[in-house]
Design a protein around this motif. Structure first.
Motif, short mmCIF file in Angstrom:
data_model
loop_
_atom_site.label_atom_id
_atom_site.label_comp_id
_atom_site.label_asym_id
_atom_site.label_seq_id
_atom_site.Cartn_x
_atom_site.Cartn_y
_atom_site.Cartn_z
N LEU A 169 0.82 -1.21 0.00
CA LEU A 169 0.00 0.00 0.00
C LEU A 169 0.86 1.26 0.00
N ARG A 170 2.01 1.19 0.65
CA ARG A 170 2.92 2.35 0.62
C ARG A 170 3.40 2.59 -0.81
N GLN A 171 3.76 1.54 -1.51
CA GLN A 171 4.23 1.69 -2.89
C GLN A 171 3.14 2.24 -3.81
N ARG A 172 1.89 1.93 -3.51
CA ARG A 172 0.79 2.37 -4.36
C ARG A 172 0.16 3.67 -3.87
N ASN A 173 0.77 4.29 -2.86
CA ASN A 173 0.28 5.57 -2.33
C ASN A 173 -1.16 5.49 -1.84
N ILE A 174 -1.50 4.38 -1.20
CA ILE A 174 -2.83 4.19 -0.62
C ILE A 174 -2.70 4.27 0.90
N THR A 175 -3.48 5.14 1.50
CA THR A 175 -3.46 5.27 2.96
C THR A 175 -4.05 4.02 3.59
N CYS A 176 -3.39 3.53 4.61
CA CYS A 176 -3.87 2.35 5.32
C CYS A 176 -4.12 2.69 6.79
N VAL A 177 -5.32 2.39 7.24
CA VAL A 177 -5.66 2.52 8.65
C VAL A 177 -6.03 1.14 9.17
N GLY B 90 2.13 -2.04 15.75
CA GLY B 90 2.38 -0.60 15.65
C GLY B 90 3.68 -0.26 14.94
N SER B 91 4.64 -1.19 14.96
CA SER B 91 5.88 -0.96 14.24
C SER B 91 5.72 -1.19 12.73
N ILE B 92 4.67 -1.90 12.35
CA ILE B 92 4.43 -2.19 10.92
C ILE B 92 3.52 -1.13 10.31
N PHE B 93 2.45 -0.79 11.02
CA PHE B 93 1.47 0.18 10.52
C PHE B 93 1.48 1.42 11.42
N PRO B 94 1.70 2.58 10.84
CA PRO B 94 1.78 3.80 11.66
C PRO B 94 0.45 4.25 12.23
N ILE B 95 -0.68 3.82 11.63
CA ILE B 95 -1.99 4.28 12.09
C ILE B 95 -2.81 3.07 12.51
N VAL B 96 -3.02 2.93 13.81
CA VAL B 96 -3.77 1.80 14.36
C VAL B 96 -4.83 2.35 15.32
N VAL B 97 -6.08 1.99 15.08
CA VAL B 97 -7.17 2.33 16.00
C VAL B 97 -7.52 1.05 16.74
N ASP B 98 -7.17 1.00 18.01
CA ASP B 98 -7.31 -0.22 18.81
C ASP B 98 -8.56 -0.13 19.68
N LEU B 99 -9.57 -0.91 19.31
CA LEU B 99 -10.83 -0.95 20.06
C LEU B 99 -11.00 -2.26 20.81
N SER B 100 -9.95 -3.06 20.86
CA SER B 100 -10.08 -4.48 21.22
C SER B 100 -10.52 -4.74 22.65
N LEU B 101 -10.03 -3.96 23.61
CA LEU B 101 -10.28 -4.30 25.02
C LEU B 101 -10.92 -3.15 25.79
N GLY B 102 -11.44 -2.16 25.09
CA GLY B 102 -11.97 -0.97 25.75
C GLY B 102 -13.47 -1.00 25.93
N PRO B 103 -14.08 0.17 26.10
CA PRO B 103 -15.52 0.27 26.38
C PRO B 103 -16.40 -0.19 25.22
N ASP B 104 -15.84 -0.27 24.02
CA ASP B 104 -16.64 -0.70 22.87
C ASP B 104 -16.91 -2.20 22.87
N CYS B 105 -16.38 -2.91 23.88
CA CYS B 105 -16.59 -4.35 24.00
C CYS B 105 -17.93 -4.69 24.67
N ILE C 10 -13.43 6.44 11.01
CA ILE C 10 -13.49 7.30 9.82
C ILE C 10 -12.83 8.66 10.05
N PRO C 11 -13.05 9.32 11.21
CA PRO C 11 -12.35 10.60 11.40
C PRO C 11 -10.83 10.46 11.34
N VAL C 12 -10.29 9.39 11.91
CA VAL C 12 -8.85 9.14 11.84
C VAL C 12 -8.43 8.90 10.39
N ALA C 13 -9.23 8.12 9.68
CA ALA C 13 -8.92 7.81 8.28
C ALA C 13 -8.97 9.06 7.41
N LEU C 14 -9.97 9.88 7.63
CA LEU C 14 -10.12 11.10 6.83
C LEU C 14 -8.93 12.03 7.04
#
Length: 318
Positions: free
Chosen positions: A221-229, A260-275, A302-306
């Motif tokens: 995705l970096r090579q293709r200039n596509i943002t990855c979240v 986090g060392s592979i992808f610079p933008i990570v939204v982690d919802l795994s163990l928080g209030p959204d469970c 989406i706000p982070v992605a935008l």
């Protein structure tokens, strides 16, 4: 060989050829897997991978969702700010996600990649399942009696008014899931939780070699200039609490640092209030409800992605 025998052989070959042609034409026109893009009745069988490989080229979009069935449940057309196609599929692995993106992600502005907490490369690799099939594979599909069965099922299910398994935007149609799992079933719920807890108990700190396909995805995705979240979706509160008090929590934390060392933008919802349990089907502790996924993504992802897409576009212009 006598004349009569020769005529019999030629007649038999002709009949066999006509039957094979009729079977192949029938399967091609009904196209139950939507492998050839001819399906007009809906996909009623387990054919996400075949169908999405066709529909992703047709459906107008500038962003992709990718991941496993938890992501596939999210109605892509209800997400804000981008036009999404849902390229996630049940049991999706990092290997499959890489090859899907390699073939079908080219002009998108954004890829949202769902990765379950602790997920790594699959133990068994199967290669590039999205590579164009050869002549042998195509004929095997067209002339298969199983495909005939699926073609007949497609026709009958469509005439009976049943819901197809996949929406036009690639999202899983969850109506049947509500019928099956949005009611109390304590025995099934406990059985499911027990299996998940055993997986937690056996989880070990991942090595870098077990994250190779995520590195490939990030580089592609970096090579293709596509943002990855990357999104680490929420676990059911019962499993989240178990992980937080488990001796293997440190292994999951090590995995999260590696991610986090592979992808610079990570939204982690795994163990928080959204469970919260109300976000999930009543007897299915794995899948959150489509409306919960839409709400969480529109509010927190989406706000982070935008912002990331805008920052990337500005960096490219400079």
């Amino acid at each position: 060989m006598g004349t009569a025998a020769r005529r019999y052989v030629l007649f038999s070959l002709g009949v066999a050829g006509l039957l094979a042609l009729a079977v192949g034409l029938f399967n091609f026109l009904v196209d139950p897997y939507n492998r050839f893009g001819n399906n007009r009745l809906g996909v009623y069988i387990s054919a996400e991978r075949e169908s999405k490989a066709v529909e992703v080229r047709r459906y107008p979009h500038n962003a992709l969702l990718i991941g496993n069935s938890r992501m596939a449940m999210i109605p892509a057309d209800q997400l804000e700010s981008f036009h999404f196609f849902n390229g996630a599929f049940g049991g999706g692995t990092a290997e499959e996600e890489y090859y899907f993106l390699e073939h079908f992600a080219s002009r998108e502005e954004l890829v949202i990649l769902g990765i379950d907490l602790g997920q790594c490369d699959p133990l068994t690799l199967q290669g590039d399942i999205f590579a164009p099939p050869g002549l042998s594979g195509t004929l095997d599909n067209l002339l298969s009696l199983q495909t005939v069965e699926y073609s007949m099922r497609t026709i009958l299910d469509h005439r009976a008014g049943k819901s197809a398994s996949m929406r036009r935007d690639g999202s899983f149609d969850a109506r049947r899931w509500f019928e099956l799992y949005d009611h109390e079933n304590s025995a099934y719920t406990e059985w499911q939780l027990d299996g998940l807890k055993r997986g937690v108990d056996n989880y070990a700190t991942p090595t870098q070699e077990r994250m190779t396909f995520y590195r490939k995805i990030a580089e592609l995705l970096r090579q293709r200039n596509i943002t990855c979240v990357v999104v680490v979706p929420p676990f059911h509160e019962a499993l989240a609490k178990y992980i937080q008090t488990s001796p293997t929590l440190s292994a999951y934390q090590a995995w999260r640092r590696e991610l986090g060392s592979i992808f610079p933008i990570v939204v982690d919802l795994s163990l928080g209030p959204d469970c919260a349990a109300e976000n999930f089907f009543k007897s299915d502790v794995v899948h959150f409800k489509p409306e919960a996924g839409v709400r969480l993504f529109n509010a927190k992802v989406i706000p982070v992605a935008l912002e990331a897409v805008r920052a990337h576009a500005g960096a490219v212009q400079r």
